[in-house]
Design a protein around this motif. Structure first.
Motif, short mmCIF file in Angstrom:
data_model
loop_
_atom_site.label_atom_id
_atom_site.label_comp_id
_atom_site.label_asym_id
_atom_site.label_seq_id
_atom_site.Cartn_x
_atom_site.Cartn_y
_atom_site.Cartn_z
N HIS A 175 101.09 -61.83 -56.40
CA HIS A 175 99.77 -61.27 -56.67
C HIS A 175 98.72 -62.38 -56.70
O HIS A 175 97.61 -62.20 -56.20
N THR A 177 98.70 -65.10 -54.99
CA THR A 177 98.39 -65.46 -53.60
C THR A 177 97.40 -64.49 -52.98
O THR A 177 96.46 -64.89 -52.29
N GLU A 178 97.58 -63.19 -53.24
CA GLU A 178 96.65 -62.21 -52.68
C GLU A 178 95.26 -62.37 -53.29
O GLU A 178 94.25 -62.29 -52.57
N THR A 206 103.62 -65.45 -47.72
CA THR A 206 102.74 -64.31 -47.99
C THR A 206 101.49 -64.37 -47.12
O THR A 206 101.06 -63.35 -46.54
N SER A 210 100.56 -61.82 -44.08
CA SER A 210 99.35 -61.02 -44.29
C SER A 210 98.39 -61.12 -43.12
O SER A 210 97.72 -60.13 -42.77
N TYR A 216 94.23 -57.94 -43.55
CA TYR A 216 93.82 -59.35 -43.52
C TYR A 216 93.82 -59.93 -42.10
O TYR A 216 93.30 -61.03 -41.88
#
Length: 229
Positions: A175, A177-178, A206, A210, A216
């Protein structure tokens, strides 16, 4: 407050409560830019709970004056941080501060982005992230990247470092990283995440996954720098 040569003042460490904030505000302390003031640290005073009773307009003026006066502002008090986060965007004016440290309370992603918009000169931000925040509650998750780009543009155009002091490894790191990617969409100069407590392999994986597909992917050129710098 300071009666010496203002050109020699470099660091200020203050303990605040209602009485001290009202006094500093009425005395017009921090109304002007101190030439060499590098850092202001704000700590809890003896009666810190009384900060809740400082009127919003006075508290917002006080915090904005601190940010105007110093290159680096550190808020080590949870109540002062809460008051900062409760300020409406039009009350936030942090045009001069270059480093902002918020150790006492994690911020939502929504609060971070609004803070970046109010602090265009910010180069380094230190704070933890608590989640997306209520400001994104009406947005479909896959639409959030587009919303950030269209709403915030390059709000954090000077931000190079975002330090999360309490980040830990594990599932939460995914999370993190997002959140980092979402903030990077509004911060074209943000450096790759460098915290040693997070699994960098998961971080890289990740991001790569993404930007290959999904919401993204259209921002792949912006986000690939979070891997290679």
């Amino acid at each position: 407050m300071f009666r010496g040569n203002s050109a020699t003042l470099e660091d200020v460490n203050i303990y605040i409560d209602r009485e001290s904030v009202m006094m500093l505000n009425s005395s017009r302390a921090f109304c002007r830019k101190y030439m060499n003031l590098r850092r202001v640290v704000v700590n809890d005073g003896f009666d810190n709970e009384s900060l809740s009773f400082v009127p919003d307009d006075i508290m917002s003026k006080f915090l904005c004056k601190l940010a105007y006066s110093a290159q680096r502002l550190t808020l080590s008090t949870a109540l002062a941080t809460e008051r900062l986060l409760s300020m409406t965007p039009r009350r936030l004016h942090f045009e001069h501060v270059q480093e902002l440290d918020l150790y006492a309370k994690p911020l939502s992603l929504y609060a971070i982005l609004n803070l970046l918009r109010a602090a265009p000169t910010l180069v380094k931000l230190t704070c933890d992230v608590s989640g997306l925040g209520s400001g994104f509650g009406h947005i479909v998750p896959d639409d959030i990247p587009d919303y950030i780009v269209s709403t915030y543009g390059a709000a954090g155009k000077n931000l190079k470092l975002w330090i999360m002091p309490s980040v830990t490894n594990g599932e939460r790191s995914l999370h993190i990283t997002e959140y980092y990617m979402l903030v990077a969409l509004a911060c074209p100069r943000l450096s790759p995440f460098g915290h040693t407590s997070i699994n960098l392999l998961n971080y890289h994986t990740t991001i790569v996954e993404s930007i290959q597909s999904g919401p993204y992917s259209k921002y792949a050129q912006r986000l690939v720098r979070l891997i290679h710098g």
